[in-house]
Write a protein that holds these residues in place. Structure first.
Motif, PDB file in Angstrom:
ATOM      1  N   ARG A 138       0.840  -1.213   0.000  1.00 37.01           N
ATOM      2  CA  ARG A 138       0.000   0.000   0.000  1.00 37.01           C
ATOM      3  C   ARG A 138       0.869   1.255   0.000  1.00 37.01           C
ATOM      4  O   ARG A 138       0.644   2.180  -0.786  1.00 37.01           O
ATOM      5  CB  ARG A 138      -0.872   0.038   1.258  1.00 37.01           C
ATOM      6  N   THR A 139       1.856   1.271   0.873  1.00 36.07           N
ATOM      7  CA  THR A 139       2.724   2.447   1.002  1.00 36.07           C
ATOM      8  C   THR A 139       3.440   2.755  -0.302  1.00 36.07           C
ATOM      9  O   THR A 139       3.470   3.907  -0.765  1.00 36.07           O
ATOM     10  CB  THR A 139       3.760   2.221   2.121  1.00 36.07           C
ATOM     11  N   ILE A 140       4.004   1.730  -0.931  1.00 36.90           N
ATOM     12  CA  ILE A 140       4.777   1.927  -2.160  1.00 36.90           C
ATOM     13  C   ILE A 140       3.865   2.357  -3.312  1.00 36.90           C
ATOM     14  O   ILE A 140       4.216   3.234  -4.113  1.00 36.90           O
ATOM     15  CB  ILE A 140       5.557   0.653  -2.512  1.00 36.90           C
ATOM     16  N   LEU A 141       2.683   1.746  -3.399  1.00 32.43           N
ATOM     17  CA  LEU A 141       1.751   2.108  -4.467  1.00 32.43           C
ATOM     18  C   LEU A 141       1.245   3.540  -4.302  1.00 32.43           C
ATOM     19  O   LEU A 141       1.121   4.283  -5.279  1.00 32.43           O
ATOM     20  CB  LEU A 141       0.574   1.132  -4.495  1.00 32.43           C
ATOM     21  N   LEU A 142       0.965   3.932  -3.085  1.00 31.92           N
ATOM     22  CA  LEU A 142       0.502   5.303  -2.846  1.00 31.92           C
ATOM     23  C   LEU A 142       1.617   6.311  -3.100  1.00 31.92           C
ATOM     24  O   LEU A 142       1.350   7.415  -3.604  1.00 31.92           O
ATOM     25  CB  LEU A 142      -0.042   5.438  -1.426  1.00 31.92           C
ATOM     26  N   GLU A 143       2.842   5.943  -2.793  1.00 34.32           N
ATOM     27  CA  GLU A 143       3.966   6.819  -3.114  1.00 34.32           C
ATOM     28  C   GLU A 143       4.093   6.999  -4.622  1.00 34.32           C
ATOM     29  O   GLU A 143       4.356   8.104  -5.114  1.00 34.32           O
ATOM     30  CB  GLU A 143       5.264   6.241  -2.538  1.00 34.32           C
ATOM     31  N   ALA A 144       3.892   5.917  -5.365  1.00 32.49           N
ATOM     32  CA  ALA A 144       3.933   6.001  -6.831  1.00 32.49           C
ATOM     33  C   ALA A 144       2.823   6.921  -7.330  1.00 32.49           C
ATOM     34  O   ALA A 144       3.032   7.748  -8.223  1.00 32.49           O
ATOM     35  CB  ALA A 144       3.788   4.610  -7.438  1.00 32.49           C
ATOM     36  N   GLY A 145       1.647   6.775  -6.751  1.00 33.33           N
ATOM     37  CA  GLY A 145       0.531   7.632  -7.133  1.00 33.33           C
ATOM     38  C   GLY A 145       0.793   9.093  -6.833  1.00 33.33           C
ATOM     39  O   GLY A 145       0.434   9.977  -7.622  1.00 33.33           O
ATOM     40  N   ARG A 146       1.423   9.370  -5.701  1.00 37.18           N
ATOM     41  CA  ARG A 146       1.716  10.763  -5.336  1.00 37.18           C
ATOM     42  C   ARG A 146       2.720  11.392  -6.293  1.00 37.18           C
ATOM     43  O   ARG A 146       2.644  12.592  -6.582  1.00 37.18           O
ATOM     44  CB  ARG A 146       2.233  10.823  -3.898  1.00 37.18           C
ATOM     45  N   ARG A 147       3.670  10.602  -6.775  1.00 38.93           N
ATOM     46  CA  ARG A 147       4.616  11.139  -7.761  1.00 38.93           C
ATOM     47  C   ARG A 147       3.887  11.567  -9.024  1.00 38.93           C
ATOM     48  O   ARG A 147       4.163  12.626  -9.602  1.00 38.93           O
ATOM     49  CB  ARG A 147       5.691  10.102  -8.094  1.00 38.93           C
ATOM     50  N   ALA A 148       2.942  10.744  -9.460  1.00 37.59           N
ATOM     51  CA  ALA A 148       2.155  11.084 -10.647  1.00 37.59           C
ATOM     52  C   ALA A 148       1.301  12.312 -10.392  1.00 37.59           C
ATOM     53  O   ALA A 148       1.202  13.214 -11.238  1.00 37.59           O
ATOM     54  CB  ALA A 148       1.273   9.895 -11.041  1.00 37.59           C
ATOM     55  N   LEU A 149       0.683  12.364  -9.221  1.00 32.76           N
ATOM     56  CA  LEU A 149      -0.169  13.501  -8.868  1.00 32.76           C
ATOM     57  C   LEU A 149       0.631  14.793  -8.822  1.00 32.76           C
ATOM     58  O   LEU A 149       0.186  15.828  -9.337  1.00 32.76           O
ATOM     59  CB  LEU A 149      -0.826  13.241  -7.513  1.00 32.76           C
ATOM     60  N   SER A 150       1.813  14.749  -8.240  1.00 31.71           N
ATOM     61  CA  SER A 150       2.645  15.942  -8.130  1.00 31.71           C
ATOM     62  C   SER A 150       3.024  16.493  -9.496  1.00 31.71           C
ATOM     63  O   SER A 150       2.957  17.698  -9.748  1.00 31.71           O
ATOM     64  CB  SER A 150       3.907  15.622  -7.327  1.00 31.71           C
ATOM     65  N   SER A 151       3.425  15.597 -10.396  1.00 32.41           N
ATOM     66  CA  SER A 151       3.826  16.016 -11.734  1.00 32.41           C
ATOM     67  C   SER A 151       2.668  16.658 -12.490  1.00 32.41           C
ATOM     68  O   SER A 151       2.814  17.715 -13.113  1.00 32.41           O
ATOM     69  CB  SER A 151       4.353  14.815 -12.517  1.00 32.41           C
ATOM     70  N   LEU A 152       1.504  16.035 -12.411  1.00 34.71           N
ATOM     71  CA  LEU A 152       0.345  16.541 -13.149  1.00 34.71           C
ATOM     72  C   LEU A 152      -0.207  17.812 -12.502  1.00 34.71           C
ATOM     73  O   LEU A 152      -0.710  18.700 -13.208  1.00 34.71           O
ATOM     74  CB  LEU A 152      -0.732  15.460 -13.218  1.00 34.71           C
ATOM     75  N   SER A 153      -0.118  17.923 -11.206  1.00 35.89           N
ATOM     76  CA  SER A 153      -0.606  19.120 -10.515  1.00 35.89           C
ATOM     77  C   SER A 153       0.167  20.352 -10.971  1.00 35.89           C
ATOM     78  O   SER A 153      -0.409  21.439 -11.135  1.00 35.89           O
ATOM     79  CB  SER A 153      -0.478  18.953  -9.000  1.00 35.89           C
ATOM     80  N   GLN A 154       1.458  20.194 -11.195  1.00 37.42           N
ATOM     81  CA  GLN A 154       2.262  21.317 -11.682  1.00 37.42           C
ATOM     82  C   GLN A 154       1.845  21.719 -13.086  1.00 37.42           C
ATOM     83  O   GLN A 154       1.783  22.905 -13.410  1.00 37.42           O
ATOM     84  CB  GLN A 154       3.738  20.934 -11.662  1.00 37.42           C
ATOM     85  N   GLU A 155       1.534  20.730 -13.907  1.00 38.71           N
ATOM     86  CA  GLU A 155       1.136  21.026 -15.286  1.00 38.71           C
ATOM     87  C   GLU A 155      -0.171  21.811 -15.334  1.00 38.71           C
ATOM     88  O   GLU A 155      -0.345  22.697 -16.166  1.00 38.71           O
ATOM     89  CB  GLU A 155       0.989  19.718 -16.070  1.00 38.71           C
ATOM     90  N   PHE A 156      -1.101  21.476 -14.428  1.00 38.28           N
ATOM     91  CA  PHE A 156      -2.430  22.095 -14.461  1.00 38.28           C
ATOM     92  C   PHE A 156      -2.647  23.115 -13.333  1.00 38.28           C
ATOM     93  O   PHE A 156      -3.775  23.424 -12.992  1.00 38.28           O
ATOM     94  CB  PHE A 156      -3.508  21.010 -14.364  1.00 38.28           C
ATOM     95  N   GLN A 157      -1.569  23.644 -12.797  1.00 43.88           N
ATOM     96  CA  GLN A 157      -1.707  24.500 -11.624  1.00 43.88           C
ATOM     97  C   GLN A 157      -2.500  25.776 -11.890  1.00 43.88           C
ATOM     98  O   GLN A 157      -3.063  26.365 -10.956  1.00 43.88           O
ATOM     99  CB  GLN A 157      -0.321  24.856 -11.075  1.00 43.88           C
ATOM    100  N   GLN A 158      -2.598  26.222 -13.136  1.00 46.55           N
ATOM    101  CA  GLN A 158      -3.323  27.451 -13.457  1.00 46.55           C
ATOM    102  C   GLN A 158      -4.769  27.190 -13.887  1.00 46.55           C
ATOM    103  O   GLN A 158      -5.479  28.129 -14.268  1.00 46.55           O
ATOM    104  CB  GLN A 158      -2.593  28.205 -14.579  1.00 46.55           C
ATOM    105  N   ILE A 159      -5.209  25.924 -13.809  1.00 46.50           N
ATOM    106  CA  ILE A 159      -6.549  25.590 -14.312  1.00 46.50           C
ATOM    107  C   ILE A 159      -7.349  24.929 -13.188  1.00 46.50           C
ATOM    108  O   ILE A 159      -7.173  23.740 -12.908  1.00 46.50           O
ATOM    109  CB  ILE A 159      -6.450  24.647 -15.530  1.00 46.50           C
ATOM    110  N   PRO A 160      -8.218  25.675 -12.521  1.00 43.87           N
ATOM    111  CA  PRO A 160      -8.950  25.158 -11.359  1.00 43.87           C
ATOM    112  C   PRO A 160      -9.741  23.887 -11.636  1.00 43.87           C
ATOM    113  O   PRO A 160      -9.758  22.967 -10.814  1.00 43.87           O
ATOM    114  CB  PRO A 160      -9.875  26.321 -10.980  1.00 43.87           C
ATOM    115  N   GLU A 161     -10.422  23.826 -12.782  1.00 41.20           N
ATOM    116  CA  GLU A 161     -11.247  22.654 -13.103  1.00 41.20           C
ATOM    117  C   GLU A 161     -10.386  21.402 -13.215  1.00 41.20           C
ATOM    118  O   GLU A 161     -10.769  20.317 -12.752  1.00 41.20           O
ATOM    119  CB  GLU A 161     -12.013  22.872 -14.410  1.00 41.20           C
ATOM    120  N   ALA A 162      -9.213  21.542 -13.830  1.00 40.89           N
ATOM    121  CA  ALA A 162      -8.317  20.396 -13.985  1.00 40.89           C
ATOM    122  C   ALA A 162      -7.757  19.969 -12.629  1.00 40.89           C
ATOM    123  O   ALA A 162      -7.678  18.772 -12.331  1.00 40.89           O
ATOM    124  CB  ALA A 162      -7.184  20.741 -14.945  1.00 40.89           C
ATOM    125  N   ARG A 163      -7.374  20.934 -11.805  1.00 47.44           N
ATOM    126  CA  ARG A 163      -6.852  20.606 -10.482  1.00 47.44           C
ATOM    127  C   ARG A 163      -7.899  19.872  -9.652  1.00 47.44           C
ATOM    128  O   ARG A 163      -7.594  18.898  -8.959  1.00 47.44           O
ATOM    129  CB  ARG A 163      -6.410  21.871  -9.742  1.00 47.44           C
TER     130      ARG A 163
END
Length: 257
Positions: free
Chosen positions: A51-76
């Motif tokens: 669980r811990t490792i899978l959630l860490e993997a998910g957070r890495r993906a979330l962090s990367s995508l959050s930066q890409e869409f940081q200026q778009i509220p609907e996407a965030r």
């Protein structure tokens, strides 16, 4: 998809709020899949560690995508909601539920160094770098033939390909793509028809499959000899170009209307 078909996915040249509320979810799911498949093959000591490792993997993906869409509220908001669903699923999955899930075929994201080494070998052995045969010339002595994707599908070329590599006891192959990552995959996942990325598939570089943007599927090495035996008329049906023709060979000239 309904949103695209309705025309509500765009406002002029830009995505609509409805589109931004939808497609970033798919982007996050894809990004999580890539991060999870980077750890394919690792053994977990416990369900909690998994669980811990899978959630860490998910957070890495979330962090990367959050930066890409940081200026778009609907996407965030969309990716945050999608992340919460993933987090909840992984966090609450119990051993009984886990036992009922059918394992997926093996697929692992290659490391950067692995990809670089494989691409160096691809270039050294086959002279393949980016576009390859029949879109670009190769050594005249190269043992390679190509077919149009439509003919390949009609003759069920993929089934023959899987039969050939199974006979050679090949369990896993390398899939080298245009995209940001390459893979090591189970034999059952080999599917050379074009799906958005040009691709090279091999296991040991004694054989090769190349799928192009131009509807061509090239087979090389001993695999070319295999298809010559299976399709005795191979020379008469070999690839002729990307555009559709009645004989399924294709043509380099766009058909007249």
């Amino acid at each position: 998809m309904p949103l695209v078909n309705s025309g509500l996915d765009r406002v002029g040249k830009h995505y609509s709020k409805a589109a931004y509320s939808l497609f970033p979810r798919y982007r996050l799911d894809e990004a999580i899949g890539v991060e999870v498949e980077r750890i394919t093959g690792d053994e977990f000591r416990s369900l909690e560690e998994a669980r811990t490792i899978l959630l860490e993997a998910g957070r890495r993906a979330l962090s990367s995508l959050s930066q890409e869409f940081q200026q778009i509220p609907e996407a965030r908001a969309a990716i945050t909601d999608e992340w919460k669903a993933f987090d909840s699923y992984i966090s609450t999955l119990d051993p009984i539920q886990l036992a009922q899930i059918k394992p997926l075929p093996y697929r692992r994201v290659l490391t950067k160094s692995e990809s670089e080494q494989l691409r160096d070998r691809l270039n050294t052995i086959w002279g393949a770098n980016d576009y390859w045969y029949p879109l670009s010339k190769c050594d005249p002595q190269t043992n390679v033939i190509a077919f149009h994707q439509e003919l390949w599908k009609q003759r069920d070329g993929t089934s023959l390909l899987l039969q050939a590599i199974e006979q050679r006891a090949i369990e896993r192959c390398f899939l080298l793509l245009e995209g940001p990552v390459d893979y090591e995959i189970a034999r059952s996942l080999v599917e050379p028809t074009y799906r958005g990325d040009e691709s090279f598939v091999t296991s040991d570089f004694e054989w090769l499959v190349y799928s192009s943007h131009e509807s061509s599927i090239a087979v090389a090495g001993w695999l070319a000899d295999f298809f010559r035996i299976q399709w005795r008329d191979w020379d008469a049906v070999a690839y002729g170009g990307p555009f559709h023709t009645a004989d399924l060979r294709g043509s380099w000239e766009m058909p007249k209307r």
